[in-house]
Design an enzyme around this catalytic site. Structure first.
Site, PDB file in Angstrom:
ATOM      1  CD  GLU A  59      31.614  38.393  28.429  1.00  0.00           C
ATOM      2  OE1 GLU A  59      32.788  38.176  28.088  1.00  0.00           O
ATOM      3  OE2 GLU A  59      31.024  37.715  29.294  1.00  0.00           O
ATOM      4  CD  GLU A  99      35.723  40.705  30.172  1.00  0.00           C
ATOM      5  OE1 GLU A  99      35.881  39.459  30.168  1.00  0.00           O
ATOM      6  OE2 GLU A  99      34.722  41.264  30.657  1.00  0.00           O
TER       7      GLU A  99
END
Length: 581
Positions: free
Chosen positions: A157, A233
């Protein structure tokens, strides 16, 4: 040997393959239960397991590496392989994961001017030295070398944190140089600048999101073109922080709908299949307007509970997955029991102040030093000084202090400061009478794991202490990581209202999972047969701590509680059900 490729789709040995994965972190589950959890993953219909790799556990101290016990990633991956599962690895340097410092080792903060997750040479040097050791362990696990690892992730991320493309390129190349042969991916939210800032040439961009699968994939498709769509995710729950109103849960009906949408168009990694536990001091924290440290349980409202029980969400997801893959018949081979061992009476107790010299050698400095400057990563630190010139204490201020401070004068509690209360001077309504000794017990509640606050994570007191408006000098510092408590002397007394240690014992001929209820206790930590199972705090929402059966033994078992507020009862209870609030 086999080959895994990313083209218009995922291909295993030339055949299109749909990735149906579940996230499960080996370091949050005792090794004795890895097989059970992986069997349940396969029984769900998944063909892949995904895990982060936490740098701060594998290199807890600079140059000291560990890959054994709960950190034996090779064993974990090989169990998955024996079950016919593929594996996705997400190495450090940064993992987020509601994990202490996002997986970064505390000792980075010992260096002045440290900048992380960018082209800052001292940081890159540490990453390089770690990767050289890590890839000796994980490179042989790749599918190209006979293992089950099909993909690895570059950073994590990154688009939410920065835009240093050269840094992402460096990490990618560092992985390749150290033996990464499988395809690489990145993962970011598909919204705003994150997807663009987090990408790197040669790595497939995947998305992280928890709803609106078709919409998210449509956004990703425009950005990546004719490549596989994957949600790295798929958030099926959320984490809890201390003080939140109740245990966080997701909308099952919506999650089922979203999973169906995702699988109809692409690939998925369910985050989390099982969350597990933030044992010891490993839970992280977030910081926006205030500090929100995470609880010990990482149940996450996942498909399996914290202790591995199958949930209605598991059963509903299995039905969806059955539309896209054959559900295998899997025999669960690990017998797991729950047991209520009842109420235990305290057998011994002793005080922290009385035992300081049994637990730590004091380090003396002109001004207080942070944990990191004293080579301490986690736990508590106590600052002690003689009040020779001060009169009655009217005001006090701690400079550069994190996260929570219990202040004592002559061993009597006078003030507790938490988070933003540490940013200002505190004036006592009624001045404290002149005392002889000032003690400040500071707790590291977990370093922030997300956002720009990552670079400001020194714990303890990193500035100074003002009393009545002036700087106070000359301090003794006791580092209390709570790793070795064998020196405790229970013959020494415990004063009411002061921090102390409480020992409980019980004997059993049947080992089972159990849950420690800490009702009536204030704040602290629990060790079971020397294993630190985590923090507790009366503000909840979590009300019981999970004790996996493998931590117990037939015969005598010892539970040791360290409590900081002077708030306790004479008993604890061991239940056969959790209570996450």
């Amino acid at each position: 040997m086999h080959q895994f490729e990313i083209r218009d789709e995922f291909y295993l040995d030339g055949k299109k393959t749909k990735i149906i994965s579940g996230g499960m972190h080996y370091f949050r589950i005792v090794p004795e239960y890895w097989l059970d959890r992986l069997e349940k993953l396969k029984k769900l219909g998944c063909n892949t397991v995904e895990t982060y790799i936490p740098w701060n556990l594998h290199e807890k101290e600079k140059g000291q590496f560990s890959f054994t016990g709960i950190l034996d990633i090779v064993r974990y991956v090989k169990i998955a392989q024996e079950l016919g599962l593929m594996v996705i690895l997400r190495p450090s340097p940064y993992i987020c994961g509601e994990w202490e410092f996002g997986g970064l080792p505390y000792w980075l903060m010992k260096e002045e001017g440290m900048r992380i997750r960018c082209m800052y040479p001292p940081f890159l040097k540490h990453v390089k030295e770690y990767f050289e050791k890590l890839f000796e362990v994980i490179a042989p696990l790749q599918i190209t070398r006979g293992g089950p690892v099909i993909m690895m992730q570059v950073e994590n991320e990154y688009g939410y944190y920065g835009d240093d493309g050269a840094y992402m390129e460096y990490i990618k190349q560092l992985m390749i140089d150290n033996g990464c042969e499988v395809p690489l991916v990145t993962s970011d939210g598909p919204w705003g600048d994150a997807f663009e800032c987090g990408k790197v040439d040669g790595a497939l961009q995947t998305g992280n999101f928890g709803s609106k699968g078709k919409e998210q994939f449509a956004i990703i498709r425009k950005k990546i073109g004719n490549q596989p769509l994957m949600c790295m995710e798929f958030w099926v729950g959320w984490f809890d922080n201390w003080g939140v109103a109740c245990h966080q849960t997701g909308d099952l009906e919506e999650h089922v709908k979203d999973l169906d949408e995702i699988l109809s168009e692409g690939h998925v990694n369910i985050y989390m299949f099982e969350g597990g536990t933030n044992f010891g001091f490993t839970s992280g924290a977030n910081y926006y307007d205030e500090l929100t440290p995470d609880v010990t349980s990482y149940d996450y409202d996942a498909l399996l509970t914290e202790d591995g029980r199958i949930t209605p969400k598991y059963e509903a997801f299995q039905k969806v997955i059955s539309k896209y893959a054959e559900i295998p018949a899997v025999e669960l081979t690990t017998e797991i029991k729950r047991k209520a061992y009842g109420t235990l009476q305290v057998v011994r107790k002793t005080g922290l102040f009385e035992n300081l010299h049994n637990l730590a050698h004091p380090k003396e400095n002109l001004v207080p030093q942070s944990m990191e400057r004293l080579n301490q990563g986690y736990g508590y630190i106590l600052y002690e000084s003689i009040l020779e010139k001060e009169g009655d204490i009217e005001k006090i201020r701690l400079w550069g202090a994190n996260d929570r401070a219990n202040i004592f004068v002559d061993k009597k509690p006078v003030l507790t400061l938490y988070d933003r209360e540490l940013l200002s001077e505190h004036e006592f309504e009624n001045s404290l009478e002149k005392g002889e000794v000032l003690d400040i017990l500071v707790e590291n509640m977990g370093r922030v794991n997300f956002g720009p606050a990552l670079e400001h994570q020194r714990k303890g007191i990193d500035g100074g202490v003002q009393i009545n408006g002036h700087q106070h000098y000359y301090w003794k510092q006791y580092c209390l990581p709570m790793e070795d408590l064998t020196g405790l002397d229970f013959k020494l007394s415990l004063k009411e209202g002061a921090p102390g240690f409480y020992e409980f014992t019980f004997e059993t001929d049947e080992i089972a999972d159990t849950f420690l209820d800490f009702s009536g206790w204030g704040k602290g930590i629990v060790l079971v047969n020397g294993f630190h199972i985590g923090r507790f705090w009366e503000i909840g929402p979590q009300k019981r701590l999970y004790i996996p059966a493998p931590l117990l033994m037939k015969g005598k078992n010892t539970i040791l509680i360290f409590e900081t507020e002077g708030k306790h009862t004479e008993t604890i209870s061991l239940w056969d059900e959790p209570d996450l609030g």
